[in-house]
Design an enzyme around this catalytic site. Structure first.
Site, PDB file in Angstrom:
ATOM      1  N   GLN A   1       0.835  -1.210   0.000  1.00  0.00           N
ATOM      2  CA  GLN A   1       0.000   0.000   0.000  1.00  0.00           C
ATOM      3  C   GLN A   1       0.867   1.257   0.000  1.00  0.00           C
ATOM      4  O   GLN A   1       1.804   1.374   0.787  1.00  0.00           O
ATOM      5  CB  GLN A   1      -0.913   0.031   1.227  1.00  0.00           C
ATOM      6  CG  GLN A   1      -1.940   1.153   1.109  1.00  0.00           C
ATOM      7  CD  GLN A   1      -2.744   1.389   2.367  1.00  0.00           C
ATOM      8  OE1 GLN A   1      -2.187   1.736   3.399  1.00  0.00           O
ATOM      9  NE2 GLN A   1      -4.046   1.194   2.277  1.00  0.00           N
TER      10      GLN A   1
ATOM     11  N   CYS B   1      -6.544   7.060   5.201  1.00  0.00           N
ATOM     12  CA  CYS B   1      -5.866   7.376   6.453  1.00  0.00           C
ATOM     13  C   CYS B   1      -6.335   8.720   7.014  1.00  0.00           C
ATOM     14  O   CYS B   1      -6.295   9.737   6.309  1.00  0.00           O
ATOM     15  CB  CYS B   1      -4.356   7.403   6.253  1.00  0.00           C
ATOM     16  SG  CYS B   1      -3.532   7.772   7.801  1.00  0.00           S
TER      17      CYS B   1
ATOM     18  N   ASN C   1     -14.942  -3.241   5.251  1.00  0.00           N
ATOM     19  CA  ASN C   1     -14.021  -3.166   6.388  1.00  0.00           C
ATOM     20  C   ASN C   1     -14.631  -2.324   7.515  1.00  0.00           C
ATOM     21  O   ASN C   1     -15.392  -1.401   7.269  1.00  0.00           O
ATOM     22  CB  ASN C   1     -12.705  -2.552   5.885  1.00  0.00           C
ATOM     23  CG  ASN C   1     -11.741  -2.165   6.990  1.00  0.00           C
ATOM     24  OD1 ASN C   1     -11.354  -1.006   7.095  1.00  0.00           O
ATOM     25  ND2 ASN C   1     -11.351  -3.111   7.812  1.00  0.00           N
ATOM     26  N   GLY C   2     -14.250  -2.690   8.731  1.00  0.00           N
ATOM     27  CA  GLY C   2     -14.643  -1.920   9.907  1.00  0.00           C
ATOM     28  C   GLY C   2     -15.360  -2.760  10.939  1.00  0.00           C
ATOM     29  O   GLY C   2     -16.470  -3.230  10.706  1.00  0.00           O
ATOM     30  N   ASP C   3     -14.673  -3.001  12.064  1.00  0.00           N
ATOM     31  CA  ASP C   3     -15.271  -3.682  13.213  1.00  0.00           C
ATOM     32  C   ASP C   3     -15.731  -5.110  12.944  1.00  0.00           C
ATOM     33  O   ASP C   3     -16.687  -5.575  13.559  1.00  0.00           O
ATOM     34  CB  ASP C   3     -16.438  -2.860  13.778  1.00  0.00           C
ATOM     35  CG  ASP C   3     -15.970  -1.489  14.202  1.00  0.00           C
ATOM     36  OD1 ASP C   3     -15.337  -1.372  15.245  1.00  0.00           O
ATOM     37  OD2 ASP C   3     -16.206  -0.539  13.435  1.00  0.00           O
TER      38      ASP C   3
ATOM     39  N   GLY D   1      -8.884  -5.682  10.678  1.00  0.00           N
ATOM     40  CA  GLY D   1      -7.720  -4.997  11.224  1.00  0.00           C
ATOM     41  C   GLY D   1      -7.518  -5.315  12.692  1.00  0.00           C
ATOM     42  O   GLY D   1      -6.903  -6.328  13.053  1.00  0.00           O
ATOM     43  N   ARG D   2      -8.086  -4.449  13.554  1.00  0.00           N
ATOM     44  CA  ARG D   2      -7.835  -4.600  14.984  1.00  0.00           C
ATOM     45  C   ARG D   2      -8.274  -5.955  15.519  1.00  0.00           C
ATOM     46  O   ARG D   2      -7.653  -6.498  16.433  1.00  0.00           O
ATOM     47  CB  ARG D   2      -8.513  -3.451  15.736  1.00  0.00           C
ATOM     48  CG  ARG D   2      -7.835  -2.111  15.444  1.00  0.00           C
ATOM     49  CD  ARG D   2      -8.727  -0.959  15.797  1.00  0.00           C
ATOM     50  NE  ARG D   2      -9.964  -0.994  15.025  1.00  0.00           N
ATOM     51  CZ  ARG D   2     -11.014  -0.235  15.239  1.00  0.00           C
ATOM     52  NH1 ARG D   2     -10.989   0.624  16.232  1.00  0.00           N
ATOM     53  NH2 ARG D   2     -12.086  -0.325  14.478  1.00  0.00           N
TER      54      ARG D   2
HETATM   55  C1  LIG Z   1      -2.879   0.864  14.389  1.00  0.00           C
HETATM   56  C2  LIG Z   1      -3.571   1.070  13.064  1.00  0.00           C
HETATM   57  C3  LIG Z   1      -2.832   1.407  11.943  1.00  0.00           C
HETATM   58  C4  LIG Z   1      -3.476   1.585  10.701  1.00  0.00           C
HETATM   59  N1  LIG Z   1      -2.725   1.830   9.585  1.00  0.00           N
HETATM   60  C5  LIG Z   1      -3.324   1.851   8.358  1.00  0.00           C
HETATM   61  C6  LIG Z   1      -2.549   1.916   7.155  1.00  0.00           C
HETATM   62  O1  LIG Z   1      -1.317   1.930   7.184  1.00  0.00           O
HETATM   63  N2  LIG Z   1      -3.225   1.947   5.970  1.00  0.00           N
HETATM   64  C7  LIG Z   1      -4.596   1.910   5.897  1.00  0.00           C
HETATM   65  O2  LIG Z   1      -5.160   1.935   4.806  1.00  0.00           O
HETATM   66  N3  LIG Z   1      -5.340   1.822   7.012  1.00  0.00           N
HETATM   67  C8  LIG Z   1      -4.733   1.765   8.230  1.00  0.00           C
HETATM   68  N4  LIG Z   1      -5.494   1.579   9.342  1.00  0.00           N
HETATM   69  C9  LIG Z   1      -6.944   1.369   9.194  1.00  0.00           C
HETATM   70  C10 LIG Z   1      -7.251  -0.136   9.068  1.00  0.00           C
HETATM   71  O3  LIG Z   1      -6.688  -0.682   7.914  1.00  0.00           O
HETATM   72  C11 LIG Z   1      -8.775  -0.374   9.056  1.00  0.00           C
HETATM   73  O4  LIG Z   1      -9.314   0.286   7.944  1.00  0.00           O
HETATM   74  C12 LIG Z   1      -9.458   0.133  10.320  1.00  0.00           C
HETATM   75  O5  LIG Z   1      -8.720  -0.216  11.482  1.00  0.00           O
HETATM   76  C13 LIG Z   1     -10.877  -0.421  10.446  1.00  0.00           C
HETATM   77  O6  LIG Z   1     -10.854  -1.828  10.466  1.00  0.00           O
HETATM   78  P1  LIG Z   1     -10.953  -2.689  11.839  1.00  0.00           P
HETATM   79  O7  LIG Z   1     -12.194  -2.205  12.564  1.00  0.00           O
HETATM   80  O8  LIG Z   1     -11.055  -4.102  11.394  1.00  0.00           O
HETATM   81  O9  LIG Z   1      -9.722  -2.385  12.634  1.00  0.00           O
HETATM   82  C14 LIG Z   1      -4.885   1.442  10.598  1.00  0.00           C
HETATM   83  C15 LIG Z   1      -5.614   1.124  11.735  1.00  0.00           C
HETATM   84  C16 LIG Z   1      -4.983   0.928  12.958  1.00  0.00           C
HETATM   85  C17 LIG Z   1      -5.812   0.547  14.164  1.00  0.00           C
END
Ligand SMILES: Cc1cc2nc3c(=O)[nH]c(=O)nc-3n(C[C@H](O)[C@H](O)[C@H](O)COP(=O)(O)O)c2cc1C
Length: 342
Positions: free
Chosen positions: A71, A101, A201-203, A225-226
């Site tokens: 990315q 971002c 994506n998201g949660d 992600g998280r």
């Molecule tokens: C610690 C952290 C770093 C992240 N870094 C990026 C990144 O480098 N590029 C990106 O597109 N999204 C980044 N995100 C967003 C995640 O890719 C994702 O879209 C977001 O956390 C929601 O998904 P989740 O609820 O499954 O965590 C980051 C999120 C977190 C928590």
């Protein structure tokens, strides 16, 4: 899901996460299994274009780590095109543009989610990257800048028309940061409008939330992600529930093995003990959220002054967790992890 000829099977994707999804963490996820595709952390396109060592290091992946997306982010179309070209040259299966971002430093330079407010710049960037690479090219974005301006359907359409081959949509807007109220209709609208694959994506943290997201958006894949830091077995758990994957048993033994294995790898990969310890603390915090007395553990590991202390505290905690899992509800009584030293 297929992104042109790139097969993402199962359709479960590890999200890019800066400061988390480095090579070491991605190895952990792949070793556990069940994840159909990984993403690097976001990388400044200028860093790749100008051959900066740190950018090249962040973009590295194992020879058998496929499919993988590198990315990139930035604001200058020519620089992004060159960064994308370098990513392709490094052997990435997919190059992904970050349009999501929310961080101030990235947005201040007109990168990340600020592109959602500048559709013309966004179009120039998408065009430039498309012209620069022959490998599949994808875009990751939020649903809009704020709840009053949810323009992901228009931006995603533009991306498709300019040659992007999949989009990932995080349901939040930029101003939601990591809060907001879960809203999947915008992702569903993107899916209805586009013919390229849409990743939601998201949660998404378990089989239930994954099933709900597939059902409510019609998406082709989900990105986690998280939820994957907290529970790197989540891909297998979802795979078992939704796609008849093999059964998963995760007990205290397995958790301890994986967490300490990760610590070993982090120590090998870092130059200083402090650096390794810092990264470990970050992951360990997520990893034990929601476990019995996880807060006790997190405090103790956070206060560990050395790798040996941290390791001893992990072992002491999981010893008690094992007793607890065997039915001893008082297993944690009297435990003072802060006094456990290696
Ligand atoms: C610690 C952290 C770093 C992240 N870094 C990026 C990144 O480098 N590029 C990106 O597109 N999204 C980044 N995100 C967003 C995640 O890719 C994702 O879209 C977001 O956390 C929601 O998904 P989740 O609820 O499954 O965590 C980051 C999120 C977190 C928590």
């Amino acid at each position: 899901m297929r992104i042109r000829d790139v097969v993402v099977d199962p359709p479960l994707v590890l999200a890019p996460m800066e400061g988390v999804t480095d090579l070491t963490f991605r190895r952990l996820v792949r070793q556990i299994g069940g994840c159909g595709m990984t993403f690097t952390e976001f990388i400044p396109a200028a860093g790749l274009a100008q051959n900066h060592a740190s950018a090249k290091l962040t973009a590295q992946f194992d020879p058998d780590e496929h499919p993988i997306a590198i990315q990139v982010y930035g604001r200058d179309p020519a620089m992004l095109a060159e960064g994308a070209r370098v990513a392709a040259e490094m052997g990435a299966d997919v190059v992904d543009l970050n349009m999501g971002c929310p961080s101030k430093s990235v947005c201040a330079n007109s990168g990340g989610s600020s592109l959602l407010r500048e559709p013309d710049v966004a179009r120039d960037i998408v065009r430039a990257i498309r012209a620069a690479v022959t490998i599949p090219f994808t875009v990751k974005m939020r649903t809009g800048w704020d709840p009053a301006h949810k323009n992901a359907p228009q931006i995603a359409w533009m991306c498709q028309e300019e040659g992007a081959e999949a989009v990932t949509i995080h349901w939040r807007t930029r101003t939601d940061l990591y809060g907001g109220v879960r809203e999947l209709d915008t992702i569903a609208e993107v899916k209805r409008r586009l013919s390229i694959p849409v990743v939601a994506n998201g949660d998404i943290v378990d089989a239930e939330s994954a099933r709900d997201t597939f059902a409510r958006t019609g998406c082709d894949a989900v990105m986690i992600g998280r939820g994957a830091i907290k529970n790197p077995w989540v891909f297998r758990e979802i795979g078992q529930a939704l796609f008849d994957g093999p059964a998963v048993v995760v007990d205290a033994d397995e958790k301890q093995r994986v967490l300490l294995g990760y610590f070993d790898s982090v120590q090998v990969g870092r130059r200083t003990e402090t650096g390794a310890l810092g990264r470990f603390k970050k992951i360990a915090k997520y990893f034990t959220t929601g476990l019995p007395h996880g807060d006790l553990f997190q405090r103790a590991v956070l206060h560990a002054m050395s790798a040996d202390d941290a390791r001893a505290r992990v072992i002491a905690y999981f010893d008690r967790l094992r007793q607890f899992e065997r039915g001893d509800l008082d297993a944690f009584e009297g435990l003072d992890l802060e006094r456990v030293a290696g």
